[in-house]
Design an enzyme around this catalytic site. Sequence first.
Site: not given
Length: 549
Positions: A188, A295, A331, A429, A452-453, A463, A500
């Site tokens: 965080h 998101r 999304r 993805e 990413n995925d 990752r 994206c």
Amino acid sequence: MQVYNGKSVFGGIAIGKISVYQKKEQQVKRVKVEDPDQEMARYGKAKAEGIRQLQGLYDKALKEVGEANAAIFEVHQMMMEDDGYNESVENIVRSQGVNAEYAVATTGDNYAQMFSAMDDDYMRERAADVRDISERLLTILNGEDTGSVDADEPKIIVAEDLAPSETVQLDKDKVLSFVTVKGSLNSHTAILARTMAIPALVNTSMTLDSVMDGKLGIVDGASGTFYVDPDEKTLEEMKKRQEEDLSRKQLLQTLKGKDNVTLDGQKVMLYANIGNIKDLATVIQNDAGGIGLFRSEFIYLEKEDFPTEEEQFQIYRQVAQTMAGKRVIIRTLDIGADKQCDYFHMEHEENPALGCRAIRICLTRPEIFKTQLRALFRASVFGRIAIMYPMITSVQEVRQIKKIVEEVKQELTSQGVEFGNPEQGIMIETPAAAIISDNLAKEVDFFSIGTNDLSQYTMAIDRQNPQLDPFFDPHHPAVLRMISMVVENAHKAGIWAGICGELGADQSLTKEFLAMGVDELSVSPGSILPLRKIILETNVGEYKAGKEC
């Protein structure tokens, strides 16, 4: 001159005096008590004060770094009120007849060890949160002031580690950067640092030494390097790079308002990725053409129970109205894998990245899905909303979605509720979706490639596992070929295709994506203008010809 290497959290160069921050060691002794009830009353007062302090931190973070990032302090409040944690403290106090400090320290250690031993990366990070709340309770019980990072002039803060509560209390005007010995890119604290735009390094290969205090330091966020007492040559070089960075930022501001068109006339949509409505200011500030990824799962992650249709509607409407007619792609919820909500009551999975997540939750719990869809369709009256469905692997899934959408539209119609006709697209993805993208393209209005995925699943590499960094290649030919194939299949079907994921902001690939015919790049707001500069300076035809030679 000493040189240390760490992992970069946020780029940029910071030059200034070093301030070594060392936490006070909490001295906890095991003391026998005569009255356990009185000791539990002490603990109850300390807990109430801790929750009050955390609420203050939440309010401060909300103003400075947005709702999604402030949510950590709500999590800390919940952890402080957790039945299991408090029952453990009480059991130790009463069964052993000992002081609250010892019970808190023991409980904190036990819980931290339990989280640290878990397989899931997200859960391992919670060990730091348990230590943070335990340290806060011990400080209050000992009658001490909670520590904060102070600086009388702008300095580079060096520490063993920084808890989220310490990071959010940083005075941005007095902190040039921070460097920690411990910490991870997924903590965080790292997320807060990126949001606050503070150059920072974590997991730095150095031993914390008070001798550093007051010396000149340089943090190079680009290379992940920390220089202590730099020589004149290094100092001059870094000052020059710092000036170049500033000039580059100023130059980029001149690109605002310009169309994203290459020298030979190819147009590209440059959109922004955001996590909540607090990010809208940076979207507008950086002149994004729209929002390519909102998101929506953060709406769920910030709540203690399922957000209502009305709560979601108000958020989606505000985004649509603020963007004033520009496309806003929202999304649908992508819960699962590393993003967990307790109130979803998900069963434990050995491999959550391959488990019940995103659209699989929506299709198996249609009541949750319908609530979100109703809010989205209602909000689409107020702007140019588009809906995007994540983690698609088959045509059958898309048709199931369409069936549920029709049911929602019929319900709204029968209730006399006004709604719009938003575009509907899917995320590519998975290798499965990429390979059958020719068939999927016939079912939807657009594609958005989540690199990413897609990269993770194509290369079978986690990752978030630093041990696999030597094996992970973000430019792997298989990934690039899939992207090219998806774009080609989209165009054959007459729909547009964008990116994206993180690769969209990789400036070394921008020309390649233009050559593939990618229609849209959706990136973090700060990447908009640097990408626009490349687009405006590129002749796609010449680039393609150069590749063929």
